[in-house]
Design a protein around this motif. Structure first.
Motif, PDB file in Angstrom:
ATOM      1  N   THR A  83       9.239  -7.721   2.671  1.00 59.97           N
ATOM      2  CA  THR A  83      10.263  -7.935   2.513  1.00 59.97           C
ATOM      3  C   THR A  83       9.696  -9.850   2.519  1.00 59.97           C
ATOM      4  O   THR A  83       9.908  -9.719   1.287  1.00 59.97           O
ATOM      5  CB  THR A  83      11.262  -7.876   3.587  1.00 59.97           C
ATOM      6  N   ILE A  84       9.186 -10.284   3.830  1.00 59.42           N
ATOM      7  CA  ILE A  84       9.611 -11.607   3.913  1.00 59.42           C
ATOM      8  C   ILE A  84       7.755 -12.013   3.064  1.00 59.42           C
ATOM      9  O   ILE A  84       8.158 -13.217   2.069  1.00 59.42           O
ATOM     10  CB  ILE A  84       9.027 -12.606   5.154  1.00 59.42           C
ATOM     11  N   ARG A  85       7.055 -11.800   3.755  1.00 65.34           N
ATOM     12  CA  ARG A  85       5.617 -11.592   2.809  1.00 65.34           C
ATOM     13  C   ARG A  85       5.639 -11.552   1.475  1.00 65.34           C
ATOM     14  O   ARG A  85       5.029 -12.465   0.831  1.00 65.34           O
ATOM     15  CB  ARG A  85       4.497 -11.499   3.820  1.00 65.34           C
ATOM     16  N   PRO A  86       5.804 -10.111   0.740  1.00 65.46           N
ATOM     17  CA  PRO A  86       6.008 -10.146  -0.382  1.00 65.46           C
ATOM     18  C   PRO A  86       6.206 -10.919  -1.508  1.00 65.46           C
ATOM     19  O   PRO A  86       6.164 -11.473  -1.982  1.00 65.46           O
ATOM     20  CB  PRO A  86       6.185  -9.181  -0.887  1.00 65.46           C
ATOM     21  N   ALA A  87       7.787 -11.451  -0.755  1.00 63.95           N
ATOM     22  CA  ALA A  87       8.849 -12.168  -1.107  1.00 63.95           C
ATOM     23  C   ALA A  87       7.941 -13.964  -2.038  1.00 63.95           C
ATOM     24  O   ALA A  87       8.210 -14.684  -3.182  1.00 63.95           O
ATOM     25  CB  ALA A  87       9.935 -11.893  -0.988  1.00 63.95           C
ATOM     26  N   LEU A  88       7.589 -14.439  -0.768  1.00 66.00           N
ATOM     27  CA  LEU A  88       7.044 -15.573  -0.884  1.00 66.00           C
ATOM     28  C   LEU A  88       6.225 -15.540  -1.167  1.00 66.00           C
ATOM     29  O   LEU A  88       5.466 -16.198  -2.426  1.00 66.00           O
ATOM     30  CB  LEU A  88       6.820 -15.674   0.381  1.00 66.00           C
ATOM     31  N   GLU A  89       5.136 -15.061  -1.538  1.00 66.70           N
ATOM     32  CA  GLU A  89       3.833 -14.549  -2.381  1.00 66.70           C
ATOM     33  C   GLU A  89       4.239 -14.035  -3.927  1.00 66.70           C
ATOM     34  O   GLU A  89       3.219 -14.938  -4.753  1.00 66.70           O
ATOM     35  CB  GLU A  89       2.964 -12.916  -1.532  1.00 66.70           C
TER      36      GLU A  89
END
Length: 208
Positions: A83-89
């Motif tokens: 969730t977090i890394r894909p959204a930040l990327e």
């Protein structure tokens, strides 16, 4: 590791109103045209939500602090990956209701010396801190009364009582002093709309 997006966490003792303020901030930023992902811990991904049920329900002594730490870290790793890394990327703003600072408090305070292990495991398996942490500060007795009145079925940590709440409040304030460049402390003992106005003003200024 955070990519082009921005990562904002909300922290505070149980009943501080941080979840409400996280939702309100997400709605405010979406209204300004930002792409926002609102998530929570423990949870935020299918696997992490399964672990949430394990750690937030049941008797207070169901798990040792060390076992809790491993469970929370496993949930956080899945949450980070899915969730977090894909959204930040993707350049989105991630708003998370609790993150690693809560583990530093809940598990780190329950047994002497465990905070060191919390940080070691975090560095090894997570390696991610929020860009900004909004701490909603609240009197422990008021917060605990609010939390217990919810009757939501996830009250395992609330059942540890006011002593843990008081230690956590002091611990969160210590963290805010330890990481002043990351933390913003908001007085939560006010009308909800006043707290919201303060949060949105501080975060909007920070984003600019």
């Amino acid at each position: 590791m955070s990519g082009p997006g921005r990562f904002i966490s909300f922290e505070g003792i149980d009943g501080s109103g941080k979840s409400t303020q996280a939702r309100r901030l997400a709605a405010h930023l979406e209204g300004l045209g930002h792409s926002v992902v609102l998530t929570r811990e423990p949870g935020g991904s299918p696997g992490a939500e399964d672990i949430r049920a394990l750690v937030l329900e049941g008797e207070p002594d169901r798990w040792s602090p060390e076992t809790e730490l491993l469970l929370f870290t496993a949930a956080r790793r899945d949450h980070l990956e899915r969730t977090i890394r894909p959204a930040l990327e993707a350049g989105q703003i991630v708003i998370c209701d609790r993150f690693a600072d809560s583990t530093r408090m809940y598990q780190g305070l329950r047994r002497a010396g465990l905070r060191v292990l919390v940080d070691q495991l975090h560095d090894l398996m997570i390696g991610q801190e929020p860009d900004l942490t909004v701490l909603i500060d609240m009197d422990p007795e008021t917060g605990l009364a609010r939390a217990l009145s919810r009757n939501g079925g996830e009250e395992r940590f609330e059942s540890f009582g006011n002593d843990l709440q008081a230690k956590m409040r002091a611990g969160f304030l210590d963290l805010a002093a330890e990481f002043p460049d990351r933390f913003v402390t908001i007085d939560g003992a006010r009308a909800m709309d006043d707290v919201t106005a303060d949060v949105t003003a501080r975060v909007t200024e920070w984003l600019a």
